[in-house]
Scaffold this motif. Structure first.
Motif, PDB file in Angstrom:
ATOM      1  N   LEU A  73       0.829  -1.202   0.000  1.00 41.14           N
ATOM      2  CA  LEU A  73       0.000   0.000   0.000  1.00 41.14           C
ATOM      3  C   LEU A  73       0.868   1.258   0.000  1.00 41.14           C
ATOM      4  CD1 LEU A  73      -2.716  -1.196   2.519  1.00 41.14           C
ATOM      5  CD2 LEU A  73      -3.065  -0.709   0.082  1.00 41.14           C
ATOM      6  N   PHE A  74       1.904   1.253   0.824  1.00 44.16           N
ATOM      7  CA  PHE A  74       2.773   2.424   0.905  1.00 44.16           C
ATOM      8  C   PHE A  74       3.518   2.652  -0.410  1.00 44.16           C
ATOM      9  CE2 PHE A  74       6.581   4.807   1.909  1.00 44.16           C
ATOM     10  CZ  PHE A  74       6.102   5.805   2.737  1.00 44.16           C
ATOM     11  N   ASN A  75       4.162   1.612  -0.923  1.00 44.67           N
ATOM     12  CA  ASN A  75       4.958   1.770  -2.142  1.00 44.67           C
ATOM     13  C   ASN A  75       4.087   2.063  -3.359  1.00 44.67           C
ATOM     14  OD1 ASN A  75       7.015   1.078  -0.394  1.00 44.67           O
ATOM     15  ND2 ASN A  75       7.869  -0.512  -1.701  1.00 44.67           N
ATOM     16  N   THR A  76       2.928   1.434  -3.451  1.00 42.37           N
ATOM     17  CA  THR A  76       2.023   1.700  -4.568  1.00 42.37           C
ATOM     18  C   THR A  76       1.552   3.147  -4.507  1.00 42.37           C
ATOM     19  OG1 THR A  76       1.304  -0.609  -4.488  1.00 42.37           O
ATOM     20  CG2 THR A  76      -0.012   0.896  -5.815  1.00 42.37           C
ATOM     21  N   GLY A  77       1.233   3.605  -3.310  1.00 40.04           N
ATOM     22  CA  GLY A  77       0.831   5.001  -3.141  1.00 40.04           C
ATOM     23  C   GLY A  77       1.925   5.965  -3.554  1.00 40.04           C
ATOM     24  N   THR A  78       3.157   5.644  -3.199  1.00 39.80           N
ATOM     25  CA  THR A  78       4.281   6.511  -3.555  1.00 39.80           C
ATOM     26  C   THR A  78       4.473   6.553  -5.075  1.00 39.80           C
ATOM     27  OG1 THR A  78       5.305   6.031  -1.429  1.00 39.80           O
ATOM     28  CG2 THR A  78       6.716   6.993  -3.109  1.00 39.80           C
ATOM     29  N   ALA A  79       4.402   5.391  -5.714  1.00 42.65           N
ATOM     30  CA  ALA A  79       4.533   5.354  -7.178  1.00 42.65           C
ATOM     31  C   ALA A  79       3.373   6.111  -7.830  1.00 42.65           C
ATOM     32  CB  ALA A  79       4.583   3.912  -7.671  1.00 42.65           C
ATOM     33  N   ALA A  80       2.170   5.934  -7.311  1.00 39.27           N
ATOM     34  CA  ALA A  80       1.004   6.660  -7.847  1.00 39.27           C
ATOM     35  C   ALA A  80       1.216   8.164  -7.690  1.00 39.27           C
ATOM     36  CB  ALA A  80      -0.270   6.212  -7.139  1.00 39.27           C
ATOM     37  N   TYR A  81       1.719   8.576  -6.544  1.00 38.68           N
ATOM     38  CA  TYR A  81       1.961  10.001  -6.296  1.00 38.68           C
ATOM     39  C   TYR A  81       2.923  10.571  -7.343  1.00 38.68           C
ATOM     40  CZ  TYR A  81       3.038  14.362  -3.973  1.00 38.68           C
ATOM     41  OH  TYR A  81       3.196  15.697  -3.704  1.00 38.68           O
ATOM     42  N   PHE A  82       4.003   9.845  -7.609  1.00 37.48           N
ATOM     43  CA  PHE A  82       4.991  10.347  -8.558  1.00 37.48           C
ATOM     44  C   PHE A  82       4.520  10.287 -10.009  1.00 37.48           C
ATOM     45  CE2 PHE A  82       8.171   9.720  -5.073  1.00 37.48           C
ATOM     46  CZ  PHE A  82       8.512  11.053  -4.970  1.00 37.48           C
ATOM     47  N   THR A  83       3.433   9.557 -10.271  1.00 31.66           N
ATOM     48  CA  THR A  83       2.835   9.598 -11.614  1.00 31.66           C
ATOM     49  C   THR A  83       1.682  10.594 -11.644  1.00 31.66           C
ATOM     50  OG1 THR A  83       1.345   7.750 -11.158  1.00 31.66           O
ATOM     51  CG2 THR A  83       3.476   7.205 -12.175  1.00 31.66           C
ATOM     52  N   LYS A  84       1.554  11.359 -10.581  1.00 28.25           N
ATOM     53  CA  LYS A  84       0.537  12.401 -10.424  1.00 28.25           C
ATOM     54  C   LYS A  84      -0.886  11.846 -10.321  1.00 28.25           C
ATOM     55  CE  LYS A  84       3.330  16.037 -12.544  1.00 28.25           C
ATOM     56  NZ  LYS A  84       4.056  16.332 -11.352  1.00 28.25           N
ATOM     57  N   ASP A  85      -0.997  10.570  -9.949  1.00 28.66           N
ATOM     58  CA  ASP A  85      -2.306   9.985  -9.684  1.00 28.66           C
ATOM     59  C   ASP A  85      -2.594  10.160  -8.194  1.00 28.66           C
ATOM     60  OD1 ASP A  85      -4.662   8.583  -9.521  1.00 28.66           O
ATOM     61  OD2 ASP A  85      -3.915   6.802 -10.569  1.00 28.66           O
ATOM     62  N   TYR A  86      -2.823  11.411  -7.829  1.00 31.34           N
ATOM     63  CA  TYR A  86      -2.957  11.776  -6.428  1.00 31.34           C
ATOM     64  C   TYR A  86      -4.167  11.130  -5.764  1.00 31.34           C
ATOM     65  CZ  TYR A  86       0.426  15.322  -7.881  1.00 31.34           C
ATOM     66  OH  TYR A  86       1.519  15.966  -8.397  1.00 31.34           O
ATOM     67  N   ALA A  87      -5.253  11.004  -6.494  1.00 30.52           N
ATOM     68  CA  ALA A  87      -6.458  10.406  -5.908  1.00 30.52           C
ATOM     69  C   ALA A  87      -6.208   8.944  -5.532  1.00 30.52           C
ATOM     70  CB  ALA A  87      -7.631  10.512  -6.882  1.00 30.52           C
ATOM     71  N   TYR A  88      -5.523   8.217  -6.399  1.00 29.77           N
ATOM     72  CA  TYR A  88      -5.217   6.812  -6.101  1.00 29.77           C
ATOM     73  C   TYR A  88      -4.238   6.718  -4.936  1.00 29.77           C
ATOM     74  CZ  TYR A  88      -4.108   1.865  -6.926  1.00 29.77           C
ATOM     75  OH  TYR A  88      -3.919   0.507  -6.790  1.00 29.77           O
ATOM     76  N   ALA A  89      -3.238   7.591  -4.915  1.00 29.63           N
ATOM     77  CA  ALA A  89      -2.284   7.608  -3.802  1.00 29.63           C
ATOM     78  C   ALA A  89      -3.022   7.857  -2.489  1.00 29.63           C
ATOM     79  CB  ALA A  89      -1.207   8.664  -4.037  1.00 29.63           C
ATOM     80  N   ALA A  90      -3.936   8.809  -2.487  1.00 29.35           N
ATOM     81  CA  ALA A  90      -4.699   9.115  -1.280  1.00 29.35           C
ATOM     82  C   ALA A  90      -5.532   7.912  -0.844  1.00 29.35           C
ATOM     83  CB  ALA A  90      -5.595  10.330  -1.515  1.00 29.35           C
ATOM     84  N   GLU A  91      -6.154   7.247  -1.797  1.00 26.65           N
ATOM     85  CA  GLU A  91      -6.968   6.065  -1.486  1.00 26.65           C
ATOM     86  C   GLU A  91      -6.122   4.985  -0.807  1.00 26.65           C
ATOM     87  OE1 GLU A  91      -8.799   2.456  -4.159  1.00 26.65           O
ATOM     88  OE2 GLU A  91      -8.974   4.471  -4.980  1.00 26.65           O
ATOM     89  N   LEU A  92      -4.949   4.732  -1.358  1.00 32.04           N
ATOM     90  CA  LEU A  92      -4.066   3.699  -0.804  1.00 32.04           C
ATOM     91  C   LEU A  92      -3.559   4.083   0.579  1.00 32.04           C
ATOM     92  CD1 LEU A  92      -2.120   3.018  -4.094  1.00 32.04           C
ATOM     93  CD2 LEU A  92      -3.619   1.381  -2.928  1.00 32.04           C
ATOM     94  N   TRP A  93      -3.141   5.337   0.732  1.00 31.06           N
ATOM     95  CA  TRP A  93      -2.594   5.763   2.012  1.00 31.06           C
ATOM     96  C   TRP A  93      -3.675   5.869   3.080  1.00 31.06           C
ATOM     97  CZ3 TRP A  93       0.886   9.850  -0.733  1.00 31.06           C
ATOM     98  CH2 TRP A  93       2.016   9.208  -1.248  1.00 31.06           C
ATOM     99  N   LYS A  94      -4.911   6.183   2.698  1.00 33.67           N
ATOM    100  CA  LYS A  94      -6.005   6.177   3.673  1.00 33.67           C
ATOM    101  C   LYS A  94      -6.276   4.747   4.145  1.00 33.67           C
ATOM    102  CE  LYS A  94      -8.904   8.795   1.278  1.00 33.67           C
ATOM    103  NZ  LYS A  94     -10.121   9.522   0.882  1.00 33.67           N
ATOM    104  N   LYS A  95      -6.219   3.809   3.219  1.00 34.51           N
ATOM    105  CA  LYS A  95      -6.402   2.404   3.589  1.00 34.51           C
ATOM    106  C   LYS A  95      -5.292   1.972   4.539  1.00 34.51           C
ATOM    107  CE  LYS A  95      -7.131  -2.181   1.638  1.00 34.51           C
ATOM    108  NZ  LYS A  95      -7.310  -2.972   0.409  1.00 34.51           N
ATOM    109  N   LEU A  96      -4.070   2.380   4.241  1.00 36.88           N
ATOM    110  CA  LEU A  96      -2.942   2.043   5.114  1.00 36.88           C
ATOM    111  C   LEU A  96      -3.115   2.683   6.493  1.00 36.88           C
ATOM    112  CD1 LEU A  96      -0.233   0.759   5.740  1.00 36.88           C
ATOM    113  CD2 LEU A  96       0.874   2.640   4.505  1.00 36.88           C
ATOM    114  N   LYS A  97      -3.596   3.905   6.522  1.00 40.30           N
ATOM    115  CA  LYS A  97      -3.834   4.581   7.806  1.00 40.30           C
ATOM    116  C   LYS A  97      -4.834   3.782   8.645  1.00 40.30           C
ATOM    117  CE  LYS A  97      -5.718   8.798   9.837  1.00 40.30           C
ATOM    118  NZ  LYS A  97      -6.328  10.105   9.568  1.00 40.30           N
TER     119      LYS A  97
END
Length: 160
Positions: A73-97
C-alpha cells in the motif's frame, strides 16, 4: 522512501495466516505469494530507477494478491503520487492509515497528497493528528524527531 523486501516477507507470512481465518477469502497459494513477491521486487527495482509508472503497474499486480499489505500500500501510493495519480495515492494511504494508524511516515504522505489534491481541510486535520502523535509521544520513533523535522513534515507533508 520505499519499504524493504524484508518487511514484505514478514507481512506475507502474517498475511497468509490471517487469510486462512477468513471464510470468504481463500489464502493466497504459494505460487500467488511468489508472484506477489516478484512483482513487489520488480516494482522496487523500477522505482529506484525512477520508472514510476512501470513500478506502479508491478505493485498493482502484487496488490491483487495481497490487498491489505502495508508495504505494498505504501509503495504503490508513492509510485502513484509520482505519476501524479494523487487520488489513487490518497486512497491507498487512507487504507494504510486504517490498518496502521501510528505509521507516521504514511501520515506525512497523506499531508503531502492532500496538499496536491487541494484538500486543505483534510491536509490540516492530518497535520493536527500527526502533530498530536509527536506531542504525546505516542510513536517513539516520531518523538525522536527534532522540532525542525516536525515543522517540515507539517508544512511539506514529507518529501521523500
Amino acid at each position: 522512501m520505499l519499504r524493504s523486501k524484508h518487511l514484505i516477507l514478514c507481512i506475507v507470512a502474517v498475511g497468509a495466516i490471517a487469510f486462512v481465518g477468513r471464510a470468504q477469502t481463500p489464502a493466497p497459494s504459494e505460487k500467488e505469494l511468489s508472484q506477489a513477491e516478484k512483482a513487489f521486487d520488480e516494482g522496487n527495482s523500477l522505482y529506484e530507477q525512477r520508472k514510476f509508472a512501470e513500478a506502479l503497474a508491478q505493485y498493482k499486480k502484487a496488490l491483487i494478491i495481497l490487498p491489505d499489505n502495508p508495504s505494498l500500500l505504501f509503495n504503490t501510493g508513492t509510485a502513484a503520487y509520482f505519476t501524479k495519480d494523487y487520488a489513487y495515492a490518497a486512497e491507498l494511504w487512507k487504507k494504510l492509515k486504517a490498518l496502521e494508524p501510528l505509521d507516521w511516515h504514511n501520515r506525512a504522505k497523506l499531508v503531502q497528497v492532500y496538499q496536491a489534491l487541494g484538500k486543505l481541510p483534510d491536509r490540516d486535520a492530518e497535520r493536527a493528528e500527526l502533530f498530536d502523535l509527536w506531542k504525546k509521544g505516542t510513536v517513539p520513533e516520531l518523538k525522536k524527531q527534532g522540532v525542525e523535522t516536525i515543522v517540515v513534515l507539517l508544512h511539506e507533508g514529507g518529501s521523500s
